[in-house]
Write an enzyme that holds these catalytic residues in place. Structure first.
Site, PDB file in Angstrom:
ATOM      1  N   GLY A  92       0.828  -1.187   0.000  1.00  0.00           N
ATOM      2  CA  GLY A  92       0.000   0.000   0.000  1.00  0.00           C
ATOM      3  C   GLY A  92       0.864   1.237   0.000  1.00  0.00           C
ATOM      4  CB  CYS A  94       5.211   2.189   7.443  1.00  0.00           C
ATOM      5  SG  CYS A  94       4.650   3.641   6.531  1.00  0.00           S
ATOM      6  CG  LEU A  95       6.754   0.934   1.474  1.00  0.00           C
ATOM      7  CD1 LEU A  95       6.128   1.176   0.113  1.00  0.00           C
ATOM      8  CD2 LEU A  95       7.910  -0.034   1.384  1.00  0.00           C
ATOM      9  CG  HIS A 132      -0.653   1.181   7.307  1.00  0.00           C
ATOM     10  ND1 HIS A 132       0.258   0.793   8.267  1.00  0.00           N
ATOM     11  CD2 HIS A 132       0.042   1.969   6.438  1.00  0.00           C
ATOM     12  CE1 HIS A 132       1.437   1.327   7.990  1.00  0.00           C
ATOM     13  NE2 HIS A 132       1.328   2.036   6.876  1.00  0.00           N
ATOM     14  CD  GLU A 133      -1.076   2.531   2.694  1.00  0.00           C
ATOM     15  OE1 GLU A 133      -0.710   3.730   2.565  1.00  0.00           O
ATOM     16  OE2 GLU A 133      -0.286   1.618   2.969  1.00  0.00           O
ATOM     17  CG  HIS A 173       0.209   6.876   5.541  1.00  0.00           C
ATOM     18  ND1 HIS A 173       1.368   7.340   6.118  1.00  0.00           N
ATOM     19  CD2 HIS A 173       0.387   5.537   5.365  1.00  0.00           C
ATOM     20  CE1 HIS A 173       2.211   6.344   6.291  1.00  0.00           C
ATOM     21  NE2 HIS A 173       1.640   5.227   5.850  1.00  0.00           N
TER      22      HIS A 173
END
Length: 166
Positions: free
Chosen positions: A46, A88-89, A130-131, A134
């Site tokens: 994601g 997380c990226l 999660h996304e 953000h």
């Protein structure tokens, strides 16, 4: 299209509230394609627009069942609970244990502005939550129950690899 630079923890853009998308145009299509390409290149599942420096309510998710693009998403229903590892990226090299709803329904628009609802369970529900966090300037580290370390017997190194990005 293009691989974009992923914004990492410490950058103020990750802590800002995103604005809704109002124009469903070529620029949005390019952003969605670039975000998907960037997510796949980084082996994530994601990516949210603020993670590539764009403060708009746009996310892409693919947990292995195909790409989902969401514009102006909002969770309209959540139930149950699940606790598990997340990474997380934008927070490279770290992971933590996070509790999320087990089932969510998200209302969103597609790249053309058409409205949809999607109900997700388990890992996909976790990825959606999660996304969407953000988009409101929240990172998983703000919600985690605890950090996962390499010698952690319950999650171990798999915790960091299992969910590179939600």
């Amino acid at each position: 299209m293009a691989i974009r630079k992923i914004v990492e923890i410490g950058d103020d853009k990750l802590r800002k509230q995103c604005k809704p998308v109002e124009k469903f145009d070529l620029r949005l299509r390019i952003l969605l394609k670039d975000m998907a390409d960037t997510m796949y290149k980084a082996n994530g599942v994601g990516l949210a627009a603020p993670q590539v420096g764009i403060l708009r309510r746009v996310v892409v998710v693919d947990i292995g069942d195909g790409l989902i693009e969401m514009v102006n998403p909002e969770i309209i229903h959540a139930e149950g609970e699940q606790t598990g590892p997340e990474g997380c990226l934008s927070v490279p090299g770290r992971s933590g244990v996070v509790t999320r709803p087990n089932l969510v329904t998200v209302r969103y628009q597609d790249r053309n502005g058409d409205e949809y609802e999607a109900t997700a369970e388990e890992f996909l529900a976790r990825a959606f939550c999660h996304e969407l966090d953000h988009l409101d300037g929240t990172l998983y580290v703000d919600k985690m129950d605890r950090e996962i370390f390499p010698d952690d017997e319950e999650y171990g190194a798999a915790g960091a690899d299992e969910e590179d990005e939600q």
